[in-house]
Design a protein around this motif. Structure first.
Motif, PDB file in Angstrom:
ATOM      1  N   LYS A 255       0.708  -1.273  -0.082  1.00  0.00           N
ATOM      2  CA  LYS A 255       0.018  -0.446   0.163  1.00  0.00           C
ATOM      3  C   LYS A 255       0.946   1.547  -0.097  1.00  0.00           C
ATOM      4  CE  LYS A 255      -3.764  -2.057   2.321  1.00  0.00           C
ATOM      5  NZ  LYS A 255      -5.280  -2.728   3.782  1.00  0.00           N
ATOM      6  N   SER A 256       1.829   1.327   0.795  1.00  0.00           N
ATOM      7  CA  SER A 256       2.251   2.530   0.658  1.00  0.00           C
ATOM      8  C   SER A 256       4.113   2.002  -0.425  1.00  0.00           C
ATOM      9  CB  SER A 256       3.902   2.861   1.985  1.00  0.00           C
ATOM     10  OG  SER A 256       3.584   1.453   2.370  1.00  0.00           O
ATOM     11  N   PRO A 257       4.748   3.371  -0.964  1.00  0.00           N
ATOM     12  CA  PRO A 257       5.889   2.842  -1.746  1.00  0.00           C
ATOM     13  C   PRO A 257       6.797   2.173  -0.657  1.00  0.00           C
ATOM     14  CG  PRO A 257       4.970   4.989  -2.209  1.00  0.00           C
ATOM     15  CD  PRO A 257       4.077   4.714  -0.637  1.00  0.00           C
ATOM     16  N   SER A 258       7.323   1.160  -1.897  1.00  0.00           N
ATOM     17  CA  SER A 258       8.950   0.400  -1.552  1.00  0.00           C
ATOM     18  C   SER A 258       9.650   1.331  -1.556  1.00  0.00           C
ATOM     19  CB  SER A 258       8.878  -0.971  -1.974  1.00  0.00           C
ATOM     20  OG  SER A 258       7.218  -1.246  -2.412  1.00  0.00           O
ATOM     21  N   HIS A 259      10.591   1.302  -0.266  1.00  0.00           N
ATOM     22  CA  HIS A 259      12.079   2.017  -0.408  1.00  0.00           C
ATOM     23  C   HIS A 259      13.156   1.676  -0.464  1.00  0.00           C
ATOM     24  CE1 HIS A 259       9.290   5.801   0.099  1.00  0.00           C
ATOM     25  NE2 HIS A 259       9.195   5.454   0.843  1.00  0.00           N
ATOM     26  N   VAL A 260      13.943   1.310  -1.075  1.00  0.00           N
ATOM     27  CA  VAL A 260      16.297   1.208  -0.777  1.00  0.00           C
ATOM     28  C   VAL A 260      16.048   0.380   0.699  1.00  0.00           C
ATOM     29  CG1 VAL A 260      16.665   1.764  -2.837  1.00  0.00           C
ATOM     30  CG2 VAL A 260      16.938   2.794  -0.472  1.00  0.00           C
ATOM     31  N   ILE A 261      15.819  -0.366   0.752  1.00  0.00           N
ATOM     32  CA  ILE A 261      16.986  -1.073   1.883  1.00  0.00           C
ATOM     33  C   ILE A 261      18.364  -0.678   2.066  1.00  0.00           C
ATOM     34  CG2 ILE A 261      14.824  -3.451   2.149  1.00  0.00           C
ATOM     35  CD1 ILE A 261      17.123  -5.209   2.054  1.00  0.00           C
ATOM     36  N   ALA A 381       9.126  -6.405  -4.016  1.00  0.00           N
ATOM     37  CA  ALA A 381       8.881  -5.070  -3.606  1.00  0.00           C
ATOM     38  C   ALA A 381       8.427  -5.434  -2.772  1.00  0.00           C
ATOM     39  CB  ALA A 381       7.601  -5.463  -4.901  1.00  0.00           C
ATOM     40  N   GLN A 382       7.350  -6.626  -2.088  1.00  0.00           N
ATOM     41  CA  GLN A 382       6.928  -7.129  -1.267  1.00  0.00           C
ATOM     42  C   GLN A 382       8.198  -7.122  -0.047  1.00  0.00           C
ATOM     43  OE1 GLN A 382       3.946 -10.257  -1.022  1.00  0.00           O
ATOM     44  NE2 GLN A 382       3.709  -9.677   0.931  1.00  0.00           N
ATOM     45  N   VAL A 383       9.276  -7.594   0.097  1.00  0.00           N
ATOM     46  CA  VAL A 383      10.555  -7.989   0.291  1.00  0.00           C
ATOM     47  C   VAL A 383      10.695  -6.849   0.902  1.00  0.00           C
ATOM     48  CG1 VAL A 383      12.237  -9.062   0.886  1.00  0.00           C
ATOM     49  CG2 VAL A 383      11.035 -10.624  -0.672  1.00  0.00           C
ATOM     50  N   PHE A 384      11.145  -6.174   0.136  1.00  0.00           N
ATOM     51  CA  PHE A 384      11.609  -4.574   0.717  1.00  0.00           C
ATOM     52  C   PHE A 384      10.830  -3.929   1.165  1.00  0.00           C
ATOM     53  CE2 PHE A 384      13.864  -4.644  -3.868  1.00  0.00           C
ATOM     54  CZ  PHE A 384      15.234  -4.448  -3.590  1.00  0.00           C
ATOM     55  N   ASP A 385       9.278  -4.026   1.424  1.00  0.00           N
ATOM     56  CA  ASP A 385       8.800  -3.458   2.051  1.00  0.00           C
ATOM     57  C   ASP A 385       8.404  -3.440   3.505  1.00  0.00           C
ATOM     58  OD1 ASP A 385       6.142  -1.543   2.167  1.00  0.00           O
ATOM     59  OD2 ASP A 385       5.443  -2.965   3.468  1.00  0.00           O
ATOM     60  N   GLU A 386       8.340  -5.227   3.182  1.00  0.00           N
ATOM     61  CA  GLU A 386       8.520  -5.929   4.852  1.00  0.00           C
ATOM     62  C   GLU A 386       9.755  -5.760   6.065  1.00  0.00           C
ATOM     63  OE1 GLU A 386       7.412  -9.804   4.328  1.00  0.00           O
ATOM     64  OE2 GLU A 386       5.224  -9.443   3.539  1.00  0.00           O
ATOM     65  N   VAL A 387      11.082  -5.016   4.894  1.00  0.00           N
ATOM     66  CA  VAL A 387      11.870  -5.181   5.515  1.00  0.00           C
ATOM     67  C   VAL A 387      12.186  -4.128   6.068  1.00  0.00           C
ATOM     68  CG1 VAL A 387      14.612  -4.890   5.128  1.00  0.00           C
ATOM     69  CG2 VAL A 387      13.389  -7.067   4.390  1.00  0.00           C
ATOM     70  N   ASN A 388      11.223  -2.676   5.840  1.00  0.00           N
ATOM     71  CA  ASN A 388      11.288  -1.328   5.907  1.00  0.00           C
ATOM     72  C   ASN A 388      10.381  -1.316   6.831  1.00  0.00           C
ATOM     73  OD1 ASN A 388      13.291   0.157   4.213  1.00  0.00           O
ATOM     74  ND2 ASN A 388      12.476  -0.483   2.650  1.00  0.00           N
ATOM     75  N   GLN A 389       9.699  -2.022   7.291  1.00  0.00           N
ATOM     76  CA  GLN A 389       8.681  -1.015   7.765  1.00  0.00           C
ATOM     77  C   GLN A 389       8.945  -2.752   9.037  1.00  0.00           C
ATOM     78  OE1 GLN A 389       5.367  -3.833   7.022  1.00  0.00           O
ATOM     79  NE2 GLN A 389       4.038  -2.485   5.472  1.00  0.00           N
ATOM     80  N   TYR A 390       9.874  -3.496   9.125  1.00  0.00           N
ATOM     81  CA  TYR A 390      10.876  -3.889  10.974  1.00  0.00           C
ATOM     82  C   TYR A 390      11.830  -2.977  11.230  1.00  0.00           C
ATOM     83  CZ  TYR A 390      12.390  -7.990  13.173  1.00  0.00           C
ATOM     84  OH  TYR A 390      12.228  -8.652  14.539  1.00  0.00           O
ATOM     85  N   TYR A 391      12.269  -2.698  10.064  1.00  0.00           N
ATOM     86  CA  TYR A 391      13.178  -1.545  10.259  1.00  0.00           C
ATOM     87  C   TYR A 391      12.949  -0.222  11.055  1.00  0.00           C
ATOM     88  CZ  TYR A 391      17.833   1.205   9.674  1.00  0.00           C
ATOM     89  OH  TYR A 391      18.815   1.867  10.326  1.00  0.00           O
ATOM     90  N   ASN A 392      11.950  -0.344  10.608  1.00  0.00           N
ATOM     91  CA  ASN A 392      11.290   0.976  11.211  1.00  0.00           C
ATOM     92  C   ASN A 392      10.409   0.925  12.382  1.00  0.00           C
ATOM     93  OD1 ASN A 392      12.378   3.185   8.886  1.00  0.00           O
ATOM     94  ND2 ASN A 392      10.674   2.466   8.383  1.00  0.00           N
ATOM     95  N   ASN A 393      10.455  -0.018  13.340  1.00  0.00           N
ATOM     96  CA  ASN A 393       9.813  -0.586  14.434  1.00  0.00           C
ATOM     97  C   ASN A 393      10.947  -0.103  14.976  1.00  0.00           C
ATOM     98  OD1 ASN A 393       8.723  -1.772  16.377  1.00  0.00           O
ATOM     99  ND2 ASN A 393       6.901  -2.467  15.039  1.00  0.00           N
ATOM    100  N   ASN A 394       9.812   1.195  16.186  1.00  0.00           N
ATOM    101  CA  ASN A 394      10.990   1.435  17.048  1.00  0.00           C
ATOM    102  C   ASN A 394      11.676   0.072  18.207  1.00  0.00           C
ATOM    103  OD1 ASN A 394      10.922   3.949  16.265  1.00  0.00           O
ATOM    104  ND2 ASN A 394       9.538   4.595  17.747  1.00  0.00           N
ATOM    105  N   TRP A 395      10.525  -0.121  18.690  1.00  0.00           N
ATOM    106  CA  TRP A 395      10.351  -1.277  19.670  1.00  0.00           C
ATOM    107  C   TRP A 395      11.907  -2.611  19.127  1.00  0.00           C
ATOM    108  CZ3 TRP A 395      11.023  -3.819  23.889  1.00  0.00           C
ATOM    109  CH2 TRP A 395      10.914  -4.977  23.836  1.00  0.00           C
ATOM    110  N   HIS A 396      11.349  -2.946  17.746  1.00  0.00           N
ATOM    111  CA  HIS A 396      12.256  -4.093  17.466  1.00  0.00           C
ATOM    112  C   HIS A 396      14.330  -3.094  17.409  1.00  0.00           C
ATOM    113  CE1 HIS A 396       9.430  -5.939  14.327  1.00  0.00           C
ATOM    114  NE2 HIS A 396       9.783  -6.706  15.613  1.00  0.00           N
ATOM    115  N   VAL A 397      14.057  -1.683  16.809  1.00  0.00           N
ATOM    116  CA  VAL A 397      15.656  -1.183  17.339  1.00  0.00           C
ATOM    117  C   VAL A 397      15.827  -0.985  18.693  1.00  0.00           C
ATOM    118  CG1 VAL A 397      16.886   0.770  16.361  1.00  0.00           C
ATOM    119  CG2 VAL A 397      15.090   0.228  15.078  1.00  0.00           C
ATOM    120  N   THR A 398      15.094  -0.688  19.442  1.00  0.00           N
ATOM    121  CA  THR A 398      15.618  -0.913  20.743  1.00  0.00           C
ATOM    122  C   THR A 398      15.612  -1.965  21.480  1.00  0.00           C
ATOM    123  OG1 THR A 398      13.788   1.110  21.346  1.00  0.00           O
ATOM    124  CG2 THR A 398      14.797  -0.542  23.100  1.00  0.00           C
TER     125      THR A 398
END
Length: 438
Positions: A255-261, A381-398
């Motif tokens: 739904k949201s545009p994919s971005h480079v990982i 495209a779906q892999v890029f999107d899912e990786v970015n969503q996971y990467y941008n999750n604050n809980w995962h990063v913390t």
């Protein structure tokens, strides 16, 4: 008098401009000299590598010891193998004479496909009909006869230099997949069917895959799945054999545009791991629960040439899928330094026979240079999107940062445990003090 002179100058200037306009009109009506009429059509599939790619990757798209097709015919450094082409054609003729075939039959068979073959080249082939057909017959028979000999369908001659000089074979493997060194696959198929002897069961696809498997080393059961595989030429044929196991492009794009990982080092700090996948094709990449699953790939001189030429082919062919380009771009995103290559090797995702980790990192970065693909429409495209969503999750990063800080090494773990024990003891001591007071 002066006014007449000025009028004459204006008239002369107008005449010069008119001549220039007529010259421009002629140039507009003239077809491009270097391009064939088929350039840009779906049937056009054999290209010269773009100069921007040549500037980055040098002669990766040009043959080193054998010329196939018209683009590099007659170059002095390719003349050594030219003699062996005629020798192979001679042995093939001797064998097929038993079923009544002559060289004229070979020639006539290919001649009926001449116009279709010319349309496969992006440049106009400025050769007479007989000369062009001769190239297709000679090179096509050389390829299929070599496939048969390597595949043990027919024996090598005892003193064949292709056996005694083993250094030749790796160069042939790589030259057969050069972008500028191709003839149409349907020419090979027609010559193969024409010269097939009774009792010969293997298909052209089967012996071609067996030939390239000396470099790829894929399991036998995988080759059995491609009995009827075809392609536009040998490069496209081999490329297609890696795309059978690719999951279809999702019908519901992100739904949201994919971005480079991000690079491996940044992904690891966010808690994302890389693990070797079990699929048969290195293109079949998945992402699940914080893990990127990437099937193993062995990178050597052959695979490096294969990837470079596949990317160039996909960039030149407008209607061709961009699977190899997407994969190469993914590697380019993941790898910034030799440490990223080292991590891929430690994870058993990349087996490096190309050179040092630094040299492989340089190759990977060249793979993704100056290429164009639509990240929102690519098969990952779906892999890029899912990786970015996971990467941008604050809980995962913390949480990942906490583990990286306190559990990355035995000493940091011991220090963290000691601090935790002291904290527990302090709490217990405080509780007992309070209890004693009351």
């Amino acid at each position: 008098m002066a006014s007449n002179s000025e009028e004459h100058v204006v008239t002369m200037n107008w005449q010069v401009n008119k001549d220039r306009i007529e010259l421009m009109q002629r140039k507009i009506s003239e077809p491009p000299r270097l391009l064939s009429k088929s350039a840009g059509r779906s049937g056009c599939c054999i290209f010269r590598a773009p100069q921007s790619f040549v500037d980055v990757n040098g002669r990766s798209y040009q043959p080193r010891i054998v010329s196939i097709g018209p683009y590099h015919r007659g170059k002095p450094h390719l003349e050594m193998i030219q003699e062996h082409k005629w020798r192979f054609l001679g042995t093939l003729l001797q064998r097929t004479e038993k079923i009544g075939l002559t060289l004229e039959d070979y020639f006539q068979t290919v001649q009926t496909l001449e116009m279709e073959a010319r349309e496969c080249y992006s440049e106009a082939i400025n050769l007479e009909s007989d000369e062009f057909v001769e190239i297709l017959v000679l090179d096509g028979c050389f390829i299929i006869e070599l496939f048969r000999k390597i595949g043990r369908v027919v024996p090598f001659e005892e003193d064949d230099p292709f056996i005694s000089m083993s250094w030749i074979f790796p160069f042939l493997l790589r030259d057969f997949i050069r972008l500028e060194n191709q003839i149409p696959f349907f020419i090979l198929q027609r010559l193969f069917e024409l010269t097939k002897m009774s009792g010969e069961q293997a298909s052209l696809s089967r012996i071609a895959l067996f030939f390239f498997n000396h470099a790829l080393q894929r399991p036998e059961e995988i080759l059995d799945k491609y009995e009827n595989l075809a392609g536009k030429h040998l490069l496209d044929f081999l490329r297609s054999s890696f795309m059978t196991f690719i999951p279809p492009v999702t019908e519901n794009p992100p739904k949201s545009p994919s971005h480079v990982i991000h690079s491996i080092s940044k992904l690891r700090r966010a808690g994302i791991k890389l693990r070797p996948g079990q699929e048969d094709s290195f293109l079949a990449i998945k992402f699940r629960r914080g893990v990127i699953w990437m099937p193993a790939i062995t990178v050597d001189d052959f695979m490096a040439a294969f990837l470079l030429n596949c990317v160039a082919y996909e960039q030149c062919h407008g209607e061709c899928s961009k699977h190899m380009t997407t994969y190469a771009t993914l590697l380019d995103y993941l790898v910034n330094t030799y440490k990223d290559v080292e991590y891929l090797s430690d994870c058993n995702i990349v087996e490096n026979y190309f050179g040092t980790d630094s040299e492989l990192a340089t190759l990977i970065n060249k793979l993704g240079k100056d290429v164009m693909f639509d990240i929102d429409e690519c098969y990952l495209a779906q892999v890029f999107d899912e990786v970015n969503q996971y990467y941008n999750n604050n809980w995962h990063v913390t949480w990942a940062g906490f583990k990286y800080t306190y559990f990355n090494s035995p000493w940091s773990f011991i220090s963290a445990m000691a601090a935790f024990v002291l904290l527990v003891l302090s709490i217990v001591q405080t509780i007992y003090t309070i209890l004693a007071y009351y």
